[in-house]
Design an enzyme around this catalytic site. Sequence first.
Site, short mmCIF file in Angstrom:
data_model
loop_
_atom_site.label_atom_id
_atom_site.label_comp_id
_atom_site.label_asym_id
_atom_site.label_seq_id
_atom_site.Cartn_x
_atom_site.Cartn_y
_atom_site.Cartn_z
N HIS A 98 55.24 35.16 40.09
CA HIS A 98 54.09 36.07 40.00
C HIS A 98 53.55 36.33 41.40
O HIS A 98 54.00 35.71 42.37
CB HIS A 98 53.02 35.47 39.08
N THR A 102 45.06 28.40 40.08
CA THR A 102 44.27 29.03 39.03
C THR A 102 43.78 27.92 38.09
O THR A 102 44.37 26.83 38.07
CB THR A 102 45.13 30.02 38.21
N HIS A 139 54.83 33.54 44.09
CA HIS A 139 55.01 32.14 43.69
C HIS A 139 56.13 32.02 42.67
O HIS A 139 56.05 32.59 41.58
CB HIS A 139 53.71 31.60 43.06
N HIS A 189 45.48 38.62 35.34
CA HIS A 189 45.27 37.84 36.56
C HIS A 189 46.33 38.16 37.61
O HIS A 189 46.09 38.03 38.80
CB HIS A 189 45.31 36.35 36.26
N HIS A 202 50.35 37.24 44.33
CA HIS A 202 48.95 37.14 44.79
C HIS A 202 48.74 38.07 45.98
O HIS A 202 49.46 37.99 46.97
CB HIS A 202 48.62 35.71 45.22
ZN LIG Z 1 50.33 31.61 41.95
#
Ligand SMILES: [Zn+2]
Length: 267
Positions: free
Chosen positions: A119, A210, A138, A89, A121
């Site tokens: 992580h 998520t 994030h 992801h 995005h």
């Molecule tokens: Zn995130």
Amino acid sequence: MRSQLSVLLLCASSLVSACLYKRDGEQAPWSYEGHNGPVLWHNLTPDNGLCGTGTNQSPINIDSTITTVDGSSFNYPAEADFILENNGHTVDCKPSEDEDATAFRSTLGGAEYQLLGFHFHAPSEHRVNGLGYPLEVHFVHKHVRTGDLGVFGIFFDIEASEGDDFFHQMPFRQLQAKGDVMHAEDISLRTIMAHVRTSRVFNYSGSLTTPPCSEKVNWFVAEQPLLISVDQYDALKHAVGFNSRFTQGMPGEKNLLQQSEHCEETV
Ligand SMILES: [Zn+2]
Ligand SMILES: *[C@@H]1O[C@H](CO)[C@@H](O)[C@H](O)[C@H]1NC(C)=O
């Protein structure tokens, strides 16, 4: 009467098609497109209900109604080692086991948090006054006393030269497939820490972006972006694919997916 009946039928058929629940207790696979993408996350398992009904969902478009808050800083070592994992992801980064986990403390809006990891995005999930960025990182924290989550979001723009030092040691080219794991040494946290100290920071109460879209997540988002090089962005983009949830309603507003289920309006 006739039109009421057809309304009922329409609602009933949409309920039937919505029952794609997995009941075997396994985590329902989710993605960013198609039948297990963001508009249907709430149908994958009852655990994801808030994705379709929550009224404080993230990300949002940060407009002039969103407050800013002082008193944020990341109090990390200048450089640290991280374990980077492509989990299918995103690329998820956690302080390496040889780091003292308690060394990653942050003050977010005046409250004490501990870093769990960070992580990526691509493109950004939040927007500011309608505009997005190529990347949002994030930094996920938990409150040291209550355990509540506090996530600090930092945008990145792409630049032609070498980008900010934060990315220099990131081995994104070796994290292209789900399951790839790398140990990255001496990631510089200097620019990130300076940015958090000096930025205007928006805050609002939202959710995980998520599944299961849990709420009561304290969000902090720096207004101004940092920079990533074209090369590093290209490597990261191929590692994570498109992994951005669509913009949710404003805090407190009825969930957009529930608004879209107003049968009366479609008859
Ligand atoms: Zn995130
Ligand atoms: C913003 O942060 C301040 C300080 O932590 C807090 O009092 C306030 O409730 C927060 N606002 C929102 C909308 O979360």
